[in-house]
Design an enzyme around this catalytic site. Structure first.
Site, mmCIF file in Angstrom:
data_model
loop_
_atom_site.group_PDB
_atom_site.id
_atom_site.type_symbol
_atom_site.label_atom_id
_atom_site.label_comp_id
_atom_site.label_asym_id
_atom_site.label_seq_id
_atom_site.Cartn_x
_atom_site.Cartn_y
_atom_site.Cartn_z
ATOM 1 N N GLU A 267 72.821 20.465 68.764
ATOM 2 C CA GLU A 267 72.264 21.061 67.539
ATOM 3 C C GLU A 267 73.256 22.059 66.974
ATOM 4 O OE1 GLU A 267 68.452 22.926 68.074
ATOM 5 O OE2 GLU A 267 67.558 21.187 69.066
ATOM 6 N N GLU A 321 61.723 21.061 57.436
ATOM 7 C CA GLU A 321 60.423 20.952 58.106
ATOM 8 C C GLU A 321 59.511 22.091 57.634
ATOM 9 O OE1 GLU A 321 60.537 19.230 62.337
ATOM 10 O OE2 GLU A 321 62.358 20.427 62.245
ATOM 11 N N LYS A 324 57.197 24.171 60.155
ATOM 12 C CA LYS A 324 57.757 24.992 61.224
ATOM 13 C C LYS A 324 57.233 26.422 61.112
ATOM 14 C CE LYS A 324 61.085 22.924 63.794
ATOM 15 N NZ LYS A 324 61.279 23.080 65.234
ATOM 16 N N GLU A 330 63.513 29.130 59.015
ATOM 17 C CA GLU A 330 63.177 28.148 60.052
ATOM 18 C C GLU A 330 62.740 26.815 59.455
ATOM 19 O OE1 GLU A 330 63.334 27.159 63.960
ATOM 20 O OE2 GLU A 330 63.857 29.089 63.080
#
Length: 501
Positions: A267, A321, A324, A330
């Site tokens: 990641e 996303e 999240k 985030e």
């Protein structure tokens, strides 16, 4: 053992290590699913194919995704979720069952290449750390039983925060609290030829440094030599956080006497939007970091400690996303929105290694002029039905309702399906009533999928970059790899011949 056997075995080991160490670097992407409008697996795979993304990491082993990825050639890392770790780490049969249902059932049609056992276990679920290595060994045993251990590797992604005193890299070491788990884990990775998987986030290092780390150093921007960070012990210069952290991992492994476990970055990325206290989480910085990261990895420069050694990296992540938890940042690490539109256009023009997204040979699928209206209507009905095209833009009052005729509506539906299927050969035919064109059929506020540029002030979906480093013609490196592999095979044949003489 005869000296000739010793010599041959040593030569075999050396060549095997050399070939393995020189593997081609690649860029992959992580696919998270915390979206309120998660695309269907077939749409996800169509996007991957359209962007020529050849490596993906899933955070689970979702059957729908694995079925959709079948026969695409895309290399897939599946994951044992953290919540399943305790069960698998305590039961060999549970691990075998997991491998049977989530790997054996899909391989080889789905090109599964690795299994991530948990994710950031030491920091996310420390109570499961005691069974982590057992879980990895049980999964490996199940692969061995299925004769898949050579094709599919087992590891576990670690947070870079377990590396303490990470600069200068030469004095880095792992948090000793975890040595009772790390040492047997590294033994396992070394014995199975697997990677140490590491999640590296220069954004967080920069944010937590209180101004010590310059922004350009975090963003992989070119620095003048006098601006680079210097390891006082080795006098090696570091021009970015990414390389320094990878070398810190290598030195931390050296400290524990493990010198031949390669690092893979599972990641890395940069958020494109943040809260008011996160001003550096913005589109420009996200674009800069990921563009520089892709170039850096595909250029195969390696790190100062291991120049030229591939450090394959998975970008976090494919989609924003929105579900999240946590700060705004985030939710905004994605390259694309849920509808497949790029969040920003990566600065990759002229890199020579990827398909730059300002391409001028864009293609579209349109209804043929003069085609039988009944056949067009039948094809339109199929596209908006079984073809799973979102035809809502053609409803009355929507941007693509006008002109209200079958040719215009069929063109929108055909082109949407063509893009949805990654512009694969044969996806713009519709029983002979459709044809490929390079003329953009968008008009007014009706923006067709796959369009490039701006029209009437509306940002149009632009094709994002290819993320593989392959080309049609074999490179010198390809020929080298072919030679090395052939030499390795011949060497093994030689050994067998000597053994049976």
């Amino acid at each position: 053992m005869e000296p000739v056997f010793v010599l041959i075995l040593l030569l075999l080991a050396a060549v095997s290590s050399f070939v393995a160490a020189d593997d081609e670097a690649f860029i992959g992407v992580n696919i998270g699913t915390d979206l309120s409008d998660m695309p269907h697996p077939t749409q996800v795979v169509a996007l991957l194919k359209a962007q020529q993304i050849r490596h993906v990491r899933l955070y689970d082993a979702d059957r729908g995704m694995l079925v959709a990825l079948a026969n695409t050639g895309i290399q897939v890392m599946v994951s044992v979720p953290n919540e399943q770790l305790l069960g698998i780490g305590q039961s060999n049969s549970t691990a075998a069952n997991w491998v049977s249902h989530n790997v054996v059932a899909h391989y080889p049609a789905t090109n599964i290449t690795a299994i991530c056992v948990g994710s950031e276990v030491f920091t996310a679920v420390p109570n499961a750390a005691s069974v982590l290595v057992n879980a990895m060994k049980f999964i490996q045993s199940a692969l061995v039983a299925s004769n898949l251990d050579r094709q599919i590797k087992v590891s576990t992604p670690l947070s870079s925060s377990i590396i303490l005193d990470s600069f200068p890299p030469s004095q880095a070491f792992f948090n000793k609290t975890w040595n009772p788990v790390l040492i047997p884990m590294l033994n396992f990775l070394q014995s199975t030829g697997s990677h140490l998987m590491l999640n590296i986030y220069p954004y967080y290092d920069y944010m937590q440094s209180n101004g010590v780390i310059p922004l350009d150093y975090a963003l992989l921007k070119p620095l003048a030599p006098n601006k680079e960070a210097v390891d006082a012990n080795t006098l090696v210069h570091y021009s970015n956080v990414f390389d320094a952290m990878i070398d810190a991992a290598y030195f931390a492994m050296d400290f524990l006497n493990f010198t031949n476990v390669p690092v893979m970055v599972t990641e890395s990325g940069w958020p494109s939007k943040g809260d008011s206290n996160e001003p550096d989480a913005n589109l420009d910085n996200a674009n800069t970091y990921n563009s520089n990261l892709i170039r850096h990895v595909l250029n195969k420069t390696g790190t100062p400690k291991h120049p030229g050694i591939a450090v394959s990296t998975y970008i976090y992540e494919l989609y924003n996303e929105d579900l999240k938890p946590g700060p705004v940042s985030e939710k905004n690490w994605g390259l694309f929105n849920a509808n497949g539109e790029p969040v920003y256009i990566l600065h990759l023009t002229g890199s020579g290694l990827v398909l730059a997204n300002d391409t001028t040979n864009q293609t579209y699928c349109t209804a043929k002029q003069g085609a039988d209206p009944k056949m067009l209507q039948a094809a339109l009905d199929w596209a908006c039905g079984p073809g799973k095209v979102d035809c809502s833009a053609m409803l009355q009052g929507e941007p693509c309702y006008q002109p209200d005729n079958v040719i215009a509506h069929a063109t929108y539906a055909f082109n949407s399906y063509y893009n949805q299927m990654g512009k694969a050969p044969g996806t713009c035919d519709f029983n002979g009533v459709a044809a490929i064109t390079t003329t953009n059929p968008s008009h007014g506020t009706c923006v067709f999928p796959g369009s490039t540029g701006r029209m009437n002030g509306t940002m149009v979906n632009i094709t994002a970059p290819s993320m593989n480093s392959t080309s049609a013609a074999p490179s010198a490196r390809d020929l080298y790899n072919l030679f090395s592999t052939s030499f390795l095979v011949l060497l093994r044949v030689l050994i067998c011949s000597i053994v049976f003489l």
